[in-house]
Write a protein that holds these residues in place. Structure first.
Motif, PDB file in Angstrom:
ATOM      1  N   CYS A 476     -32.236  -9.164 -11.860  1.00 39.04           N
ATOM      2  CA  CYS A 476     -31.193  -8.228 -11.428  1.00 39.04           C
ATOM      3  C   CYS A 476     -31.254  -6.947 -12.253  1.00 39.04           C
ATOM      4  O   CYS A 476     -30.480  -6.780 -13.208  1.00 39.04           O
ATOM      5  CB  CYS A 476     -29.818  -8.903 -11.551  1.00 39.04           C
ATOM      6  SG  CYS A 476     -28.431  -7.907 -10.986  1.00 39.04           S
ATOM      7  N   PRO A 477     -32.123  -6.013 -11.912  1.00 35.13           N
ATOM      8  CA  PRO A 477     -32.215  -4.765 -12.675  1.00 35.13           C
ATOM      9  C   PRO A 477     -30.911  -3.985 -12.719  1.00 35.13           C
ATOM     10  O   PRO A 477     -30.648  -3.270 -13.695  1.00 35.13           O
ATOM     11  CB  PRO A 477     -33.300  -3.981 -11.925  1.00 35.13           C
ATOM     12  CG  PRO A 477     -34.105  -5.020 -11.197  1.00 35.13           C
ATOM     13  CD  PRO A 477     -33.124  -6.101 -10.832  1.00 35.13           C
ATOM     14  N   ASP A 478     -30.078  -4.128 -11.677  1.00 33.82           N
ATOM     15  CA  ASP A 478     -28.810  -3.390 -11.649  1.00 33.82           C
ATOM     16  C   ASP A 478     -27.871  -3.805 -12.779  1.00 33.82           C
ATOM     17  O   ASP A 478     -26.955  -3.054 -13.128  1.00 33.82           O
ATOM     18  CB  ASP A 478     -28.095  -3.610 -10.305  1.00 33.82           C
ATOM     19  CG  ASP A 478     -28.783  -2.874  -9.157  1.00 33.82           C
ATOM     20  OD1 ASP A 478     -29.620  -1.988  -9.443  1.00 33.82           O
ATOM     21  OD2 ASP A 478     -28.496  -3.199  -7.999  1.00 33.82           O
ATOM     22  N   ALA A 479     -28.098  -4.988 -13.341  1.00 33.43           N
ATOM     23  CA  ALA A 479     -27.219  -5.456 -14.420  1.00 33.43           C
ATOM     24  C   ALA A 479     -27.315  -4.554 -15.646  1.00 33.43           C
ATOM     25  O   ALA A 479     -26.371  -4.487 -16.444  1.00 33.43           O
ATOM     26  CB  ALA A 479     -27.576  -6.887 -14.807  1.00 33.43           C
ATOM     27  N   ASP A 480     -28.433  -3.843 -15.785  1.00 39.07           N
ATOM     28  CA  ASP A 480     -28.623  -3.013 -16.977  1.00 39.07           C
ATOM     29  C   ASP A 480     -27.545  -1.940 -17.106  1.00 39.07           C
ATOM     30  O   ASP A 480     -27.199  -1.525 -18.206  1.00 39.07           O
ATOM     31  CB  ASP A 480     -30.007  -2.355 -16.947  1.00 39.07           C
ATOM     32  CG  ASP A 480     -30.389  -1.761 -18.292  1.00 39.07           C
ATOM     33  OD1 ASP A 480     -30.509  -2.536 -19.263  1.00 39.07           O
ATOM     34  OD2 ASP A 480     -30.536  -0.528 -18.368  1.00 39.07           O
ATOM     35  N   HIS A 481     -26.992  -1.499 -15.964  1.00 36.15           N
ATOM     36  CA  HIS A 481     -25.933  -0.486 -15.992  1.00 36.15           C
ATOM     37  C   HIS A 481     -24.686  -0.995 -16.698  1.00 36.15           C
ATOM     38  O   HIS A 481     -23.902  -0.194 -17.229  1.00 36.15           O
ATOM     39  CB  HIS A 481     -25.567  -0.058 -14.568  1.00 36.15           C
ATOM     40  CG  HIS A 481     -26.703   0.530 -13.798  1.00 36.15           C
ATOM     41  ND1 HIS A 481     -27.367   1.661 -14.207  1.00 36.15           N
ATOM     42  CD2 HIS A 481     -27.308   0.142 -12.649  1.00 36.15           C
ATOM     43  CE1 HIS A 481     -28.330   1.952 -13.335  1.00 36.15           C
ATOM     44  NE2 HIS A 481     -28.314   1.049 -12.388  1.00 36.15           N
ATOM     45  N   PHE A 482     -24.500  -2.319 -16.673  1.00 36.26           N
ATOM     46  CA  PHE A 482     -23.307  -2.913 -17.280  1.00 36.26           C
ATOM     47  C   PHE A 482     -23.601  -3.524 -18.648  1.00 36.26           C
ATOM     48  O   PHE A 482     -22.684  -3.732 -19.444  1.00 36.26           O
ATOM     49  CB  PHE A 482     -22.722  -3.963 -16.348  1.00 36.26           C
ATOM     50  CG  PHE A 482     -22.456  -3.438 -14.962  1.00 36.26           C
ATOM     51  CD1 PHE A 482     -21.574  -2.387 -14.761  1.00 36.26           C
ATOM     52  CD2 PHE A 482     -23.114  -3.965 -13.862  1.00 36.26           C
ATOM     53  CE1 PHE A 482     -21.333  -1.882 -13.492  1.00 36.26           C
ATOM     54  CE2 PHE A 482     -22.882  -3.474 -12.585  1.00 36.26           C
ATOM     55  CZ  PHE A 482     -21.992  -2.423 -12.398  1.00 36.26           C
ATOM     56  N   ILE A 483     -24.861  -3.835 -18.905  1.00 37.62           N
ATOM     57  CA  ILE A 483     -25.256  -4.335 -20.226  1.00 37.62           C
ATOM     58  C   ILE A 483     -25.162  -3.210 -21.253  1.00 37.62           C
ATOM     59  O   ILE A 483     -24.719  -3.400 -22.376  1.00 37.62           O
ATOM     60  CB  ILE A 483     -26.685  -4.912 -20.169  1.00 37.62           C
ATOM     61  CG1 ILE A 483     -26.710  -6.146 -19.267  1.00 37.62           C
ATOM     62  CG2 ILE A 483     -27.185  -5.257 -21.566  1.00 37.62           C
ATOM     63  CD1 ILE A 483     -28.104  -6.564 -18.845  1.00 37.62           C
ATOM     64  N   HIS A 484     -25.617  -2.025 -20.845  1.00 40.26           N
ATOM     65  CA  HIS A 484     -25.493  -0.811 -21.644  1.00 40.26           C
ATOM     66  C   HIS A 484     -24.414   0.056 -21.005  1.00 40.26           C
ATOM     67  O   HIS A 484     -23.841  -0.304 -19.997  1.00 40.26           O
ATOM     68  CB  HIS A 484     -26.823  -0.059 -21.707  1.00 40.26           C
ATOM     69  CG  HIS A 484     -27.944  -0.873 -22.272  1.00 40.26           C
ATOM     70  ND1 HIS A 484     -28.707  -1.757 -21.507  1.00 40.26           N
ATOM     71  CD2 HIS A 484     -28.431  -0.961 -23.524  1.00 40.26           C
ATOM     72  CE1 HIS A 484     -29.609  -2.333 -22.277  1.00 40.26           C
ATOM     73  NE2 HIS A 484     -29.468  -1.874 -23.506  1.00 40.26           N
ATOM     74  N   ARG A 485     -24.157   1.202 -21.566  1.00 41.15           N
ATOM     75  CA  ARG A 485     -23.175   2.097 -20.971  1.00 41.15           C
ATOM     76  C   ARG A 485     -23.558   3.543 -21.255  1.00 41.15           C
ATOM     77  O   ARG A 485     -24.351   3.827 -22.161  1.00 41.15           O
ATOM     78  CB  ARG A 485     -21.775   1.819 -21.524  1.00 41.15           C
ATOM     79  CG  ARG A 485     -21.620   2.212 -22.973  1.00 41.15           C
ATOM     80  CD  ARG A 485     -20.317   1.760 -23.604  1.00 41.15           C
ATOM     81  NE  ARG A 485     -19.132   2.325 -22.999  1.00 41.15           N
ATOM     82  CZ  ARG A 485     -17.925   2.285 -23.556  1.00 41.15           C
ATOM     83  NH1 ARG A 485     -17.751   1.683 -24.725  1.00 41.15           N
ATOM     84  NH2 ARG A 485     -16.897   2.808 -22.959  1.00 41.15           N
ATOM     85  N   VAL A 486     -22.993   4.435 -20.480  1.00 42.97           N
ATOM     86  CA  VAL A 486     -23.145   5.864 -20.718  1.00 42.97           C
ATOM     87  C   VAL A 486     -21.897   6.336 -21.459  1.00 42.97           C
ATOM     88  O   VAL A 486     -20.770   6.103 -21.007  1.00 42.97           O
ATOM     89  CB  VAL A 486     -23.301   6.649 -19.384  1.00 42.97           C
ATOM     90  CG1 VAL A 486     -23.338   8.150 -19.654  1.00 42.97           C
ATOM     91  CG2 VAL A 486     -24.554   6.190 -18.653  1.00 42.97           C
ATOM     92  N   TYR A 487     -22.100   6.967 -22.605  1.00 49.64           N
ATOM     93  CA  TYR A 487     -20.984   7.427 -23.426  1.00 49.64           C
ATOM     94  C   TYR A 487     -20.669   8.885 -23.132  1.00 49.64           C
ATOM     95  O   TYR A 487     -21.560   9.719 -23.038  1.00 49.64           O
ATOM     96  CB  TYR A 487     -21.315   7.274 -24.915  1.00 49.64           C
ATOM     97  CG  TYR A 487     -21.534   5.853 -25.346  1.00 49.64           C
ATOM     98  CD1 TYR A 487     -22.795   5.267 -25.237  1.00 49.64           C
ATOM     99  CD2 TYR A 487     -20.490   5.090 -25.832  1.00 49.64           C
ATOM    100  CE1 TYR A 487     -23.011   3.956 -25.626  1.00 49.64           C
ATOM    101  CE2 TYR A 487     -20.689   3.777 -26.231  1.00 49.64           C
ATOM    102  CZ  TYR A 487     -21.946   3.214 -26.110  1.00 49.64           C
ATOM    103  OH  TYR A 487     -22.137   1.906 -26.490  1.00 49.64           O
ATOM    104  N   ARG A 488     -19.402   9.176 -23.016  1.00 54.13           N
ATOM    105  CA  ARG A 488     -18.973  10.551 -22.844  1.00 54.13           C
ATOM    106  C   ARG A 488     -19.260  11.337 -24.122  1.00 54.13           C
ATOM    107  O   ARG A 488     -19.158  10.796 -25.229  1.00 54.13           O
ATOM    108  CB  ARG A 488     -17.480  10.588 -22.497  1.00 54.13           C
ATOM    109  CG  ARG A 488     -16.998  11.890 -21.899  1.00 54.13           C
ATOM    110  CD  ARG A 488     -15.690  11.668 -21.136  1.00 54.13           C
ATOM    111  NE  ARG A 488     -14.637  11.140 -21.980  1.00 54.13           N
ATOM    112  CZ  ARG A 488     -13.710  11.887 -22.584  1.00 54.13           C
ATOM    113  NH1 ARG A 488     -13.737  13.203 -22.451  1.00 54.13           N
ATOM    114  NH2 ARG A 488     -12.778  11.329 -23.321  1.00 54.13           N
ATOM    115  N   ASP A 489     -19.582  12.612 -23.960  1.00 53.26           N
ATOM    116  CA  ASP A 489     -19.914  13.447 -25.112  1.00 53.26           C
ATOM    117  C   ASP A 489     -18.805  13.391 -26.165  1.00 53.26           C
ATOM    118  O   ASP A 489     -17.619  13.505 -25.826  1.00 53.26           O
ATOM    119  CB  ASP A 489     -20.123  14.898 -24.682  1.00 53.26           C
ATOM    120  CG  ASP A 489     -21.437  15.121 -23.957  1.00 53.26           C
ATOM    121  OD1 ASP A 489     -22.294  14.207 -24.010  1.00 53.26           O
ATOM    122  OD2 ASP A 489     -21.609  16.182 -23.325  1.00 53.26           O
TER     123      ASP A 489
END
Length: 494
Positions: A476-489
């Motif tokens: 499930c490659p899509d899981a990577d979006h939830f394993i990591h996160r994008v941090y706001r500046d």
């Protein structure tokens, strides 16, 4: 090739004597030029003498942070931080000498030399960013559960904690209980044999879930720094009484739902007792995810492989229930394990409690009827019903005959008072050179990482085939979006 010496990892069951012995070995390794794995340039936290006060700063002074602070009130509370001044007003009056901030980054930067330790009790999405900054500055940290918001953050904090340069403790206070530690000893001694199944359930959520984002916006109160409150999450309009002061737990951008709130408590005992490492599969069912909030109910299956002499284990998690007619975003608490699992629990207590845990082995089963695992009952094969593991008779502890001869192998928390107070005192004592706290980040981050995989399974809607060492779902490659996160500046993981 030179021998590599691994730094000791303080964890459950490590006594002060053994830790000191390991530290001596480290010193010898350094003297002989053997490279150390696990070292970093993180400053070492100041160890405080028995006669000195510990200088403590608090990130998230309102809500749970208020009781966390009060449990450390015999120390110096030097700074309080909260994005919402309304929530922290009571604490500011209680600790008038503490300097107040809205921004934890400013507080840590300005008061660096005046702070020994930091308490982090913010919404979940802020835990790791505040905790990692404090740890890298050489501050001892007590952080509320779940330790982090994502799996990757847990792995990161575990790496920071591995070198043991600061004293850490996660706020799953049941870890302080003698009953939980005794249950761990008994299960590992084989009192119920090989454990094959574990069932854990919770009465959470007790806040709204299953709803979409509301339309529009409201004026931001002057007392609230909305930008700071949002933290690493994506920007969104402020809505009064929707996200704060408490309902943030149900929103995926700020909290980790029922699983994140309670599994670090209720799954703590089986996690420790069964030495659960990385699962191989995680699969979730729920009332449905909408991308904004967690579901009204969920059922999650974790498959763990054999570990040493312990066989494979299936762990089930249950929360929530059917929606209440008059409250579509609340539930009736009906989502619990199958009746064949709970029938004897109901016979024992007259009902199935809102939260609990059952471990089923080939020689019997153990049931705990509280969130913390502080009390447990045993039913061996051939017994007609569960029996309480211990009872106080004339002020003395009398143990069930099945475990009477099982030795005590784990250190006990020596402090008096309620569970939460004793848990904090264990952390403070370690800062003064006492034994390593029982829920230090070496073990707490591991527990949190495994639990948060359930949130990933919920959010992807797919079974996860989990490669633990490489931290990825192979199917499930899509899981990577939830394993990591994008941090706001401005709110990156430091």
């Amino acid at each position: 090739m030179p021998k590599t010496f691994f730094l000791p990892t303080p964890g459950a069951g490590v006594s002060r004597r053994n830790f000191i012995k390991s530290s001596s070995l480290v010193a010898a390794a350094l003297a002989s030029g053997i490279p150390l794995v696990g070292c970093s340039t993180t400053p070492r936290g100041r160890r405080v003498s028995a006669n000195d006060k510990i200088n403590i700063a608090v990130v998230g002074a309102g809500g749970k942070g208020s009781s966390d602070t009060d449990h450390c009130s015999n120390e110096n509370i030097v700074a309080l931080c909260d994005a919402d001044e309304r929530n922290s007003m009571g604490q500011r009056k209680k600790y008038p000498k503490a300097k107040f901030y809205r921004d934890y980054r400013q507080m840590l930067a300005e008061m660096d030399k005046s702070i020994d330790a930091v308490i982090v009790a913010t919404p979940d999405n802020m835990h790791a960013v505040a905790t990692s900054m404090a740890m890298k500055m050489g501050k001892h940290v007590y952080c509320q559960k779940p330790l982090t918001y994502t799996v990757a953050e847990s792995r990161y904090l575990r790496g920071l904690a591995k070198h043991g340069r600061v004293v850490t403790q996660m706020g799953n206070q049941g870890s302080a209980e003698d009953g939980l530690r005794r249950a761990v000893e008994c299960i590992q001694a084989g009192v119920i044999g090989q454990v094959k199944q574990v069932f854990v359930w919770s009465n959470r959520p007790v806040w709204p879930q299953g709803m979409g984002r509301p339309d529009g916006s409201d004026p931001v109160p002057a007392e609230l720094d909305w930008n700071q409150w949002i933290g690493p999450a994506a920007e969104r309009p402020f809505k009064e009484h929707i996200y704060e002061p408490f309902n943030w737990r149900g929103w995926v951008d700020f909290g980790c739902g029922a699983l994140g709130d309670m599994a670090c408590h209720t799954a703590n005992m089986p996690f420790r007792a069964l030495k659960l490492g990385y699962p191989t599969q995680v699969e979730a069912e729920s009332s449905g995810m909408n991308g904004e909030s967690f579901p009204l109910w969920s059922k999650i299956r974790f498959e763990f492989p054999a570990r040493g002499s312990m066989g494979p284990v299936t762990l089930w998690w249950y929360d929530g229930g059917k929606p209440e007619p008059d409250h579509p975003f609340r539930h009736d608490g009906s989502n619990k394990p199958p009746r064949e699992i709970t029938a004897e629990v109901e016979e024992l207590l007259g009902e199935v409690p809102g939260s609990g845990c059952v471990l089923i082995g080939d020689k019997g089963q153990i049931f705990s009827d509280d969130d913390y695992g502080a009390r447990f009952f045993i039913k061996l094969n051939g017994d007609k019903k569960y029996k309480v593991y211990s009872n106080k008779v004339s002020g003395k502890m009398v143990e069930h005959e099945a475990i009477r001869d099982i030795p005590i192998t784990l250190p006990r928390n020596p402090f008096k008072g309620d569970t939460d107070y004793r848990h904090h005192q264990e952390w403070l004592a370690a800062i003064r050179g006492g034994p390593v706290p029982y829920s230090n980040f070496n073990i707490a981050a591991y527990l949190t990482e495994i639990i948060l995989l359930g949130c990933v399974a919920l959010r992807t809607g797919q079974r996860l085939d989990w490669d633990g060492p490489n931290m990825r779902a192979t199917n499930c490659p899509d899981a990577d979006h939830f394993i990591h996160r994008v941090y706001r500046d401005g709110f990156q993981l430091s």
